[in-house]
Design a protein around this motif. Sequence first.
Motif, short mmCIF file in Angstrom:
data_model
loop_
_atom_site.label_atom_id
_atom_site.label_comp_id
_atom_site.label_asym_id
_atom_site.label_seq_id
_atom_site.Cartn_x
_atom_site.Cartn_y
_atom_site.Cartn_z
N GLU A 1 92.21 20.83 -64.53
CA GLU A 1 91.41 20.08 -63.57
C GLU A 1 90.74 21.02 -62.56
O GLU A 1 91.39 21.89 -61.98
CB GLU A 1 92.30 19.08 -62.83
N VAL A 2 89.44 20.83 -62.39
CA VAL A 2 88.71 21.67 -61.45
C VAL A 2 88.76 21.07 -60.06
O VAL A 2 88.95 19.86 -59.87
CB VAL A 2 87.24 21.88 -61.89
N ASN A 3 88.60 21.92 -59.08
CA ASN A 3 88.66 21.53 -57.68
C ASN A 3 87.34 20.87 -57.27
O ASN A 3 86.29 21.52 -57.32
CB ASN A 3 88.93 22.77 -56.84
N PRO A 4 87.35 19.61 -56.85
CA PRO A 4 86.09 18.98 -56.43
C PRO A 4 85.48 19.63 -55.20
O PRO A 4 84.29 19.45 -54.92
CB PRO A 4 86.51 17.53 -56.15
N ASP A 5 86.28 20.40 -54.46
CA ASP A 5 85.78 21.08 -53.25
C ASP A 5 85.52 22.56 -53.48
O ASP A 5 85.44 23.34 -52.52
CB ASP A 5 86.81 20.92 -52.12
N MET A 6 85.39 22.97 -54.75
CA MET A 6 85.10 24.38 -55.03
C MET A 6 83.78 24.77 -54.38
O MET A 6 82.88 23.95 -54.21
CB MET A 6 85.04 24.62 -56.54
N GLN A 7 83.67 26.05 -54.04
CA GLN A 7 82.44 26.57 -53.44
C GLN A 7 81.68 27.39 -54.47
O GLN A 7 82.28 28.19 -55.19
CB GLN A 7 82.77 27.42 -52.22
N VAL A 8 80.38 27.21 -54.52
CA VAL A 8 79.55 27.89 -55.52
C VAL A 8 78.44 28.65 -54.80
O VAL A 8 77.77 28.11 -53.92
CB VAL A 8 78.93 26.89 -56.52
N GLU A 9 78.26 29.90 -55.21
CA GLU A 9 77.17 30.72 -54.66
C GLU A 9 76.38 31.34 -55.81
O GLU A 9 76.95 31.67 -56.86
CB GLU A 9 77.72 31.83 -53.76
N HIS A 10 75.09 31.50 -55.58
CA HIS A 10 74.20 32.11 -56.57
C HIS A 10 73.59 33.37 -55.96
O HIS A 10 73.18 33.39 -54.80
CB HIS A 10 73.09 31.12 -56.96
N PHE A 11 73.56 34.44 -56.76
CA PHE A 11 73.05 35.73 -56.29
C PHE A 11 72.00 36.26 -57.25
O PHE A 11 72.09 36.07 -58.47
CB PHE A 11 74.19 36.76 -56.19
N GLU A 12 71.00 36.94 -56.70
CA GLU A 12 70.00 37.63 -57.51
C GLU A 12 69.90 39.07 -57.00
O GLU A 12 69.67 39.30 -55.81
CB GLU A 12 68.65 36.93 -57.44
N LEU A 13 70.08 40.03 -57.93
CA LEU A 13 70.13 41.44 -57.57
C LEU A 13 68.95 42.18 -58.16
O LEU A 13 68.09 41.60 -58.84
CB LEU A 13 71.44 42.05 -58.07
#
Length: 259
Positions: free
Chosen positions: A21-33
């Motif tokens: 089960e995944v955490n509904p409050d997970m934090q997601v970030e996107h990066f471009e290098l």
Amino acid sequence: MSDILSSIKRYDSKEIIDLMEVNPDMQVEHFELEGGFRYVKIYDFLLHPERLIDFLKGFPTEDRTKSILNGNKDKLCTESTAPGFQQPIPHTYFYNTLSPTLFNVLKHYHMLKYTYKMCNWSYYTNCCYPNMPAYNQNYVPHTDPFSFAANIFLTDNEDSSTDLFKINLGDGKYVYRAKDLARHHEHWLAEKSRREEKNNSDELTKWYHWKGDDTYIMYHSIKADFNSVTMYKGDYYHALGYDAELNKDVRYSLVGVIN
């Protein structure tokens, strides 16, 4: 017969879904290098990472290092050249759990154009351990044969990361992807020669958390945080960062790849 039955770990389908089960409050970030490299980092991904670890530990595997040290390198079953060892895990366990979640994150950031049904998933673990040797210098940067990788990190380790590299062409020019190196024939031949020389043996040597040289320049490092996920395209040069002398514990991760 009853001893066999009682020794086999068995789950019903809901138990398998629940332990992933995944955490509904997970934090997601996107990066471009630089070089166009993009990646997604998810924090606090699973609600019960220890339950997933317990599930994964039940899958047997061949340890290539053990085979070589015991004089059985001519009988290897594994084709993997990854550091440490890997456990292949059937993708069907994740089809209704982790795979759609990871796919939706990639889709949200416009990192792929496929539909979910078009994706062919494979799963395996990566296990690195204290004082492990290198196999054919597999600490050197590489590219993957698949499209995307999702690394789900299940342990907390010091000096543990995914390190990104670019190939130095000279005159301030660099290449970040294998397909782009083909446009520079002389450098492509040199890289091909390096790979062939490195892979034409079954040599076990000292493992290094490699930081690069005059050819491979490290330009970014993504920390392998506990219960985090790192997702990126596999055709960029990268390497597994792990200090096998400093760490007293294994680095254990589940990797889902889109072929």
